[in-house]
Design a protein around this motif. Structure first.
Motif, mmCIF file in Angstrom:
data_model
loop_
_atom_site.group_PDB
_atom_site.id
_atom_site.type_symbol
_atom_site.label_atom_id
_atom_site.label_comp_id
_atom_site.label_asym_id
_atom_site.label_seq_id
_atom_site.Cartn_x
_atom_site.Cartn_y
_atom_site.Cartn_z
ATOM 1 N N SER A 21 -19.962 -0.822 7.475
ATOM 2 C CA SER A 21 -20.568 -2.136 8.130
ATOM 3 C C SER A 21 -19.639 -3.134 8.196
ATOM 4 O O SER A 21 -19.614 -4.007 8.820
ATOM 5 C CB SER A 21 -21.850 -2.486 7.246
ATOM 6 N N ALA A 22 -18.373 -2.980 7.278
ATOM 7 C CA ALA A 22 -17.453 -3.793 7.044
ATOM 8 C C ALA A 22 -16.400 -3.884 8.136
ATOM 9 O O ALA A 22 -15.578 -4.856 8.134
ATOM 10 C CB ALA A 22 -16.469 -3.788 5.804
ATOM 11 N N GLY A 23 -16.219 -2.717 9.023
ATOM 12 C CA GLY A 23 -15.328 -2.690 9.996
ATOM 13 C C GLY A 23 -13.960 -2.465 9.272
ATOM 14 O O GLY A 23 -13.825 -1.456 8.507
ATOM 15 N N ASP A 24 -12.802 -3.010 9.890
ATOM 16 C CA ASP A 24 -11.460 -2.948 9.476
ATOM 17 C C ASP A 24 -11.214 -3.148 7.951
ATOM 18 O O ASP A 24 -11.438 -4.346 7.616
ATOM 19 C CB ASP A 24 -10.504 -3.874 10.326
ATOM 20 N N PRO A 25 -10.946 -2.062 7.355
ATOM 21 C CA PRO A 25 -10.784 -2.213 5.618
ATOM 22 C C PRO A 25 -9.718 -3.208 5.452
ATOM 23 O O PRO A 25 -9.478 -3.661 4.168
ATOM 24 C CB PRO A 25 -10.729 -0.939 5.348
ATOM 25 N N LEU A 26 -8.470 -3.184 6.324
ATOM 26 C CA LEU A 26 -7.535 -3.877 5.964
ATOM 27 C C LEU A 26 -7.755 -5.208 5.909
ATOM 28 O O LEU A 26 -6.963 -5.899 4.934
ATOM 29 C CB LEU A 26 -6.330 -3.764 6.986
ATOM 30 N N ARG A 27 -8.463 -5.957 6.463
ATOM 31 C CA ARG A 27 -8.790 -7.333 6.436
ATOM 32 C C ARG A 27 -9.419 -7.472 4.948
ATOM 33 O O ARG A 27 -9.350 -8.453 4.299
ATOM 34 C CB ARG A 27 -10.152 -7.589 7.303
ATOM 35 N N MET A 28 -10.314 -6.545 4.364
ATOM 36 C CA MET A 28 -10.705 -6.719 3.028
ATOM 37 C C MET A 28 -9.828 -6.705 2.032
ATOM 38 O O MET A 28 -9.649 -7.327 0.887
ATOM 39 C CB MET A 28 -12.055 -5.583 2.810
ATOM 40 N N ILE A 72 0.875 -1.315 -0.123
ATOM 41 C CA ILE A 72 -0.038 -0.148 0.077
ATOM 42 C C ILE A 72 0.987 1.170 0.041
ATOM 43 O O ILE A 72 1.884 1.215 0.669
ATOM 44 C CB ILE A 72 -1.077 -0.036 1.418
ATOM 45 N N GLY A 73 0.491 2.274 -0.832
ATOM 46 C CA GLY A 73 1.239 3.429 -1.076
ATOM 47 C C GLY A 73 0.750 4.504 -0.055
ATOM 48 O O GLY A 73 1.505 5.324 0.647
ATOM 49 N N THR A 74 -0.541 4.801 -0.437
ATOM 50 C CA THR A 74 -1.383 6.071 0.009
ATOM 51 C C THR A 74 -2.837 5.654 0.380
ATOM 52 O O THR A 74 -3.439 4.722 0.098
ATOM 53 C CB THR A 74 -1.314 7.084 -1.015
ATOM 54 N N ILE A 75 -3.431 6.397 1.276
ATOM 55 C CA ILE A 75 -4.703 6.485 1.954
ATOM 56 C C ILE A 75 -5.490 7.750 1.337
ATOM 57 O O ILE A 75 -4.674 8.640 1.194
ATOM 58 C CB ILE A 75 -5.050 6.460 3.253
ATOM 59 N N GLU A 120 1.310 8.607 4.937
ATOM 60 C CA GLU A 120 1.206 7.731 6.396
ATOM 61 C C GLU A 120 -0.021 7.316 6.310
ATOM 62 O O GLU A 120 -0.540 7.702 7.548
ATOM 63 C CB GLU A 120 1.645 8.810 7.107
ATOM 64 N N TRP A 121 -0.286 6.399 5.839
ATOM 65 C CA TRP A 121 -1.557 5.666 5.955
ATOM 66 C C TRP A 121 -1.830 4.729 7.165
ATOM 67 O O TRP A 121 -2.959 4.704 7.805
ATOM 68 C CB TRP A 121 -1.857 4.768 4.808
ATOM 69 N N ARG A 122 -0.714 4.335 7.922
ATOM 70 C CA ARG A 122 -0.652 3.466 8.731
ATOM 71 C C ARG A 122 -1.359 4.091 10.045
ATOM 72 O O ARG A 122 -1.634 3.521 11.169
ATOM 73 C CB ARG A 122 0.742 2.652 9.229
ATOM 74 N N LYS A 123 -0.906 5.634 10.265
ATOM 75 C CA LYS A 123 -1.186 6.243 11.667
ATOM 76 C C LYS A 123 -2.924 6.409 11.764
ATOM 77 O O LYS A 123 -3.381 6.696 12.610
ATOM 78 C CB LYS A 123 -0.727 7.414 11.616
ATOM 79 N N PHE A 124 -3.664 6.076 10.595
ATOM 80 C CA PHE A 124 -5.347 6.085 10.519
ATOM 81 C C PHE A 124 -5.926 4.963 11.024
ATOM 82 O O PHE A 124 -5.338 3.616 10.597
ATOM 83 C CB PHE A 124 -5.572 6.709 9.315
ATOM 84 N N THR A 125 -6.944 4.916 11.684
ATOM 85 C CA THR A 125 -7.973 3.919 12.150
ATOM 86 C C THR A 125 -9.255 4.143 11.514
ATOM 87 O O THR A 125 -10.072 4.978 11.993
ATOM 88 C CB THR A 125 -7.954 3.778 13.642
ATOM 89 N N PRO A 126 -9.458 3.626 10.299
ATOM 90 C CA PRO A 126 -10.714 4.186 9.533
ATOM 91 C C PRO A 126 -11.957 3.901 10.318
ATOM 92 O O PRO A 126 -12.878 4.983 10.049
ATOM 93 C CB PRO A 126 -10.697 3.210 8.264
#
Length: 253
Positions: A193-200, A122-125, A165-171
């Protein structure tokens, strides 16, 4: 009795997309995909006629359920501040979303992509606006597999500036403010509704690999609505603001 194939459904969807037929109100049971894999097969057939894939949309009904997805083609991806053509979509369902752009490719391969490998790619959010659309007469009117086959009801994606710095965010704990024609229609924390987007994203990397498509470097992946869907008309200004991440705006002509 003639057997209905995925090509029959793909032809129906493409005919509507090309304005050669009107969006149907009712679809015969024989045209409903029998499984999610059948729906994805129809996606693949339709995708052959829509040009290059520039990204994906992925979502999930709950934080634990199996995600679902569809490719997004470059012809429906726009930059911040874009004016969208009035005839691009049949419907304009506005959703504020969080998207990720991949800096490195995750091509098809035999072994599963690990969570660490996916996150490292991943590069950016980005803040994003997705327009929900459908090639049927009404959104949400058909069997869910038909809507999955219809590119998961994708219409357009407007992508805002990226933050490295996408890792500092908690969607799930980020605030979102959605404004339509200068009126705030949503202002809350989280909402997906999906919760954590990183899982997806991890799921998507392996799903796309199994479909022999993969995720190309530069692909943008949007991870589901944080605001629900709000249908709007023509000549509409939309701003999706995630105060910690950034904002994105679009004019729907």
């Amino acid at each position: 009795m003639q057997t209905v194939t995925s090509s029959d459904v793909a032809h129906m969807l493409l005919s509507v997309r090309n304005r050669k037929s009107t969006p149907p109100e009712h679809v015969h049971d024989s045209l409903v995909p029998r499984s999610i894999d059948d729906a994805y097969a129809i996606q693949d057939e339709v995708a052959q006629h829509l040009g290059p894939i520039g990204g994906w949309k992925v979502g999930s009904e709950t934080p634990q359920s199996e995600p679902f997805c569809a490719p997004i083609h470059t012809s429906t991806i726009f930059e911040d501040g874009a004016t969208l053509p009035p005839d691009l979509c049949f419907h304009r369902g506005v959703e504020a979303e969080i998207a990720y752009r991949f800096a490195h490719a995750l091509p098809p391969r035999a072994q599963e992509w690990t969570r660490e490998e996916v996150l490292d790619a991943i590069g950016t959010i980005h803040p994003a606006i997705e327009l929900l659309d459908t090639r049927f007469a009404k959104p949400g009117s058909q069997h869910k597999f038909l809507h999955t086959a219809d590119q998961q009801s994708h219409g357009a994606l407007i992508v805002g500036p990226g933050v490295a710095e996408w890792r500092k965010f908690t969607p799930v704990t980020e605030r979102v403010v959605l404004t339509i024609n200068n009126q705030v229609v949503a202002d809350h924390v989280g909402g997906n509704s999906a919760g954590d987007p990183l899982r997806m994203l991890v799921w998507l990397a392996n799903h796309a690999s199994r479909r022999k498509i993969g995720i190309a470097a530069g692909s943008i992946v949007t991870t589901g609505s944080t605001t629900g869907t709000i249908f709007v008309g023509h000549d509409t200004e939309v701003v999706a603001d995630f105060p910690a991440i950034g904002s994105v705006r679009a004019h729907l002509a």
